[in-house]
Design a protein around this motif. Structure first.
Motif, PDB file in Angstrom:
ATOM      1  N   TYR A  65       0.844  -1.199   0.000  1.00  0.00           N
ATOM      2  CA  TYR A  65       0.000   0.000   0.000  1.00  0.00           C
ATOM      3  C   TYR A  65       0.872   1.239   0.000  1.00  0.00           C
ATOM      4  O   TYR A  65       1.801   1.360   0.805  1.00  0.00           O
ATOM      5  N   ASN A  66       0.574   2.171  -0.901  1.00  0.00           N
ATOM      6  CA  ASN A  66       1.288   3.442  -0.957  1.00  0.00           C
ATOM      7  C   ASN A  66       0.402   4.533  -0.376  1.00  0.00           C
ATOM      8  O   ASN A  66      -0.650   4.864  -0.940  1.00  0.00           O
ATOM      9  N   GLY A  67       0.826   5.059   0.778  1.00  0.00           N
ATOM     10  CA  GLY A  67       0.025   6.053   1.477  1.00  0.00           C
ATOM     11  C   GLY A  67       0.007   7.412   0.804  1.00  0.00           C
ATOM     12  O   GLY A  67      -0.994   8.120   0.863  1.00  0.00           O
ATOM     13  N   ARG A  68       1.103   7.768   0.153  1.00  0.00           N
ATOM     14  CA  ARG A  68       1.166   9.098  -0.452  1.00  0.00           C
ATOM     15  C   ARG A  68       0.171   9.245  -1.594  1.00  0.00           C
ATOM     16  O   ARG A  68      -0.506  10.272  -1.703  1.00  0.00           O
ATOM     17  N   TYR A  69       0.074   8.215  -2.443  1.00  0.00           N
ATOM     18  CA  TYR A  69      -0.829   8.286  -3.592  1.00  0.00           C
ATOM     19  C   TYR A  69      -2.052   7.382  -3.435  1.00  0.00           C
ATOM     20  O   TYR A  69      -2.842   7.246  -4.366  1.00  0.00           O
ATOM     21  N   ASN A  70      -2.204   6.767  -2.267  1.00  0.00           N
ATOM     22  CA  ASN A  70      -3.402   6.005  -1.927  1.00  0.00           C
ATOM     23  C   ASN A  70      -3.733   4.920  -2.968  1.00  0.00           C
ATOM     24  O   ASN A  70      -4.809   4.904  -3.562  1.00  0.00           O
ATOM     25  N   PHE A  71      -2.778   4.014  -3.193  1.00  0.00           N
ATOM     26  CA  PHE A  71      -3.053   2.886  -4.069  1.00  0.00           C
ATOM     27  C   PHE A  71      -2.393   1.637  -3.513  1.00  0.00           C
ATOM     28  O   PHE A  71      -1.486   1.703  -2.682  1.00  0.00           O
ATOM     29  N   SER A  72      -2.862   0.501  -3.990  1.00  0.00           N
ATOM     30  CA  SER A  72      -2.317  -0.788  -3.573  1.00  0.00           C
ATOM     31  C   SER A  72      -2.002  -1.644  -4.785  1.00  0.00           C
ATOM     32  O   SER A  72      -2.524  -1.415  -5.886  1.00  0.00           O
ATOM     33  N   VAL A  73      -1.174  -2.645  -4.561  1.00  0.00           N
ATOM     34  CA  VAL A  73      -0.905  -3.650  -5.584  1.00  0.00           C
ATOM     35  C   VAL A  73      -0.473  -4.935  -4.879  1.00  0.00           C
ATOM     36  O   VAL A  73       0.206  -4.888  -3.851  1.00  0.00           O
ATOM     37  N   ILE A 164      -2.880   4.523 -14.554  1.00  0.00           N
ATOM     38  CA  ILE A 164      -4.231   4.850 -14.114  1.00  0.00           C
ATOM     39  C   ILE A 164      -4.292   6.318 -13.725  1.00  0.00           C
ATOM     40  O   ILE A 164      -3.453   6.802 -12.967  1.00  0.00           O
ATOM     41  N   LYS A 165      -5.283   7.005 -14.248  1.00  0.00           N
ATOM     42  CA  LYS A 165      -5.528   8.404 -13.895  1.00  0.00           C
ATOM     43  C   LYS A 165      -6.463   8.442 -12.691  1.00  0.00           C
ATOM     44  O   LYS A 165      -7.531   7.833 -12.696  1.00  0.00           O
ATOM     45  N   LYS A 166      -6.054   9.152 -11.639  1.00  0.00           N
ATOM     46  CA  LYS A 166      -6.867   9.226 -10.428  1.00  0.00           C
ATOM     47  C   LYS A 166      -7.254  10.680 -10.132  1.00  0.00           C
ATOM     48  O   LYS A 166      -6.451  11.589 -10.315  1.00  0.00           O
ATOM     49  N   MET A 167      -8.480  10.853  -9.677  1.00  0.00           N
ATOM     50  CA  MET A 167      -8.973  12.178  -9.314  1.00  0.00           C
ATOM     51  C   MET A 167      -9.243  12.183  -7.815  1.00  0.00           C
ATOM     52  O   MET A 167     -10.306  11.799  -7.358  1.00  0.00           O
ATOM     53  N   GLU A 168      -8.270  12.574  -7.035  1.00  0.00           N
ATOM     54  CA  GLU A 168      -8.415  12.654  -5.592  1.00  0.00           C
ATOM     55  C   GLU A 168      -7.824  13.985  -5.136  1.00  0.00           C
ATOM     56  O   GLU A 168      -6.640  14.080  -4.855  1.00  0.00           O
ATOM     57  N   ARG A 197      -4.706  -6.699 -12.177  1.00  0.00           N
ATOM     58  CA  ARG A 197      -6.100  -6.580 -11.735  1.00  0.00           C
ATOM     59  C   ARG A 197      -6.195  -5.985 -10.337  1.00  0.00           C
ATOM     60  O   ARG A 197      -7.177  -5.321 -10.000  1.00  0.00           O
ATOM     61  N   SER A 198      -5.181  -6.218  -9.522  1.00  0.00           N
ATOM     62  CA  SER A 198      -5.195  -5.680  -8.157  1.00  0.00           C
ATOM     63  C   SER A 198      -4.717  -4.231  -8.102  1.00  0.00           C
ATOM     64  O   SER A 198      -5.004  -3.511  -7.147  1.00  0.00           O
ATOM     65  N   PHE A 199      -4.000  -3.796  -9.114  1.00  0.00           N
ATOM     66  CA  PHE A 199      -3.310  -2.508  -9.086  1.00  0.00           C
ATOM     67  C   PHE A 199      -4.312  -1.351  -9.022  1.00  0.00           C
ATOM     68  O   PHE A 199      -5.265  -1.287  -9.801  1.00  0.00           O
ATOM     69  N   GLY A 200      -4.083  -0.429  -8.082  1.00  0.00           N
ATOM     70  CA  GLY A 200      -4.886   0.775  -7.993  1.00  0.00           C
ATOM     71  C   GLY A 200      -5.955   0.726  -6.938  1.00  0.00           C
ATOM     72  O   GLY A 200      -6.498   1.757  -6.555  1.00  0.00           O
ATOM     73  N   LYS A 201      -6.306  -0.461  -6.471  1.00  0.00           N
ATOM     74  CA  LYS A 201      -7.340  -0.568  -5.451  1.00  0.00           C
ATOM     75  C   LYS A 201      -6.826  -0.005  -4.134  1.00  0.00           C
ATOM     76  O   LYS A 201      -5.678  -0.184  -3.792  1.00  0.00           O
ATOM     77  N   ASN A 202      -7.689   0.650  -3.404  1.00  0.00           N
ATOM     78  CA  ASN A 202      -7.263   1.336  -2.182  1.00  0.00           C
ATOM     79  C   ASN A 202      -7.379   0.441  -0.955  1.00  0.00           C
ATOM     80  O   ASN A 202      -8.081   0.736   0.006  1.00  0.00           O
ATOM     81  N   PHE A 203      -6.682  -0.680  -0.988  1.00  0.00           N
ATOM     82  CA  PHE A 203      -6.682  -1.573   0.163  1.00  0.00           C
ATOM     83  C   PHE A 203      -5.884  -0.928   1.297  1.00  0.00           C
ATOM     84  O   PHE A 203      -4.904  -0.222   1.071  1.00  0.00           O
ATOM     85  N   VAL A 204      -6.280  -1.222   2.513  1.00  0.00           N
ATOM     86  CA  VAL A 204      -5.495  -0.779   3.673  1.00  0.00           C
ATOM     87  C   VAL A 204      -4.331  -1.732   3.848  1.00  0.00           C
ATOM     88  O   VAL A 204      -4.458  -2.928   3.645  1.00  0.00           O
ATOM     89  N   ARG A 205      -3.168  -1.166   4.229  1.00  0.00           N
ATOM     90  CA  ARG A 205      -1.988  -1.983   4.419  1.00  0.00           C
ATOM     91  C   ARG A 205      -2.277  -3.073   5.446  1.00  0.00           C
ATOM     92  O   ARG A 205      -2.867  -2.829   6.481  1.00  0.00           O
TER      93      ARG A 205
END
Length: 205
Positions: A65-73, A164-168, A197-205
């Motif tokens: 999980y990347n906290g700065r850009y809020n994404f997971s893989v 992936i383009k994200k709007m946050e 398929r998992s990339f970009g989902k905002n899973f919690v670490r």
């Protein structure tokens, strides 16, 4: 460990068999939405499919999980090993023990990876320009409203790129880049599909 935001990857500490080794890492090349990689981390060499094939039925995945850009893989344990998050927290590199397979994930603002301003050009135009600027043979590509994939060959290596383009709050982009020997495609294509398929989902670490 200063990299990604500047568009360049400088140096990283490499861990192998529990030991710390100094190692020059890949370089993310900026310009025109590029996620191309020049990688001394991954070298051409003999195929070691068997070790991956032996694990295919029992592969375990762990979430980064990347906290700065809020994404997971997800990444496959015992196949790819995290090399440590960048000092500015925008991404991480994962490398196989034999250094033949690499995965890089990072977030960025568009100005760091493209000279095409999205205030002027649409996301699709930026994708089209990236596709046309590719010097390597493209074997697969797809475009959607907020993401695209480009995959192809660099010599005898397969590369897979997903943006992936994200709007946050403000527009930013998360990038996935995977490279592996063409000889491993029968096994690693399946792993790449699961990772993508998992990339970009905002899973919690």
């Amino acid at each position: 460990k200063e990299f990604y935001d500047s568009g360049k990857l400088k140096s990283e500490t490499h861990y192998k068999n529990g030991k710390q080794e100094g190692l020059e890492t890949s370089k993310i090349i900026g310009g025109e939405g590029n996620t191309k990689q020049e990688s001394p981390l991954v070298k051409n060499g003999s195929d070691s499919n068997q070790s991956i094939e032996n694990q295919l039925g029992t592969i375990n995945y762990k979430n980064y999980y990347n906290g700065r850009y809020n994404f997971s893989v997800l990444y496959p344990l015992d196949i790819l090993y995290p090399q440590g998050e960048s000092s500015n927290g925008d991404g991480q590199i994962f490398v196989s023990k034999d250094e033949l397979i690499s995965m890089t994930v990072y977030g960025t603002h568009w100005g760091d990876v493209s000279e095409m301003d999205e205030d002027v050009y649409s996301f699709k135009e930026i994708y089209s320009n990236k596709l046309q600027s590719q010097k390597n043979p493209i074997t697969y590509t797809v475009f959607k409203d907020n993401w695209y994939v480009i995959s192809g060959l660099k010599g005898n290596r397969i590369f897979y790129e997903k943006v992936i383009k994200k709007m946050e709050g403000e527009i930013h982009y998360i990038n996935l880049h995977i490279e592996y020997p063409e000889g491993k495609k029968s096994t690693f294509n399946k792993i790449t599909d699961k990772i993508a398929r998992s990339f970009g989902k905002n899973f919690v670490r």
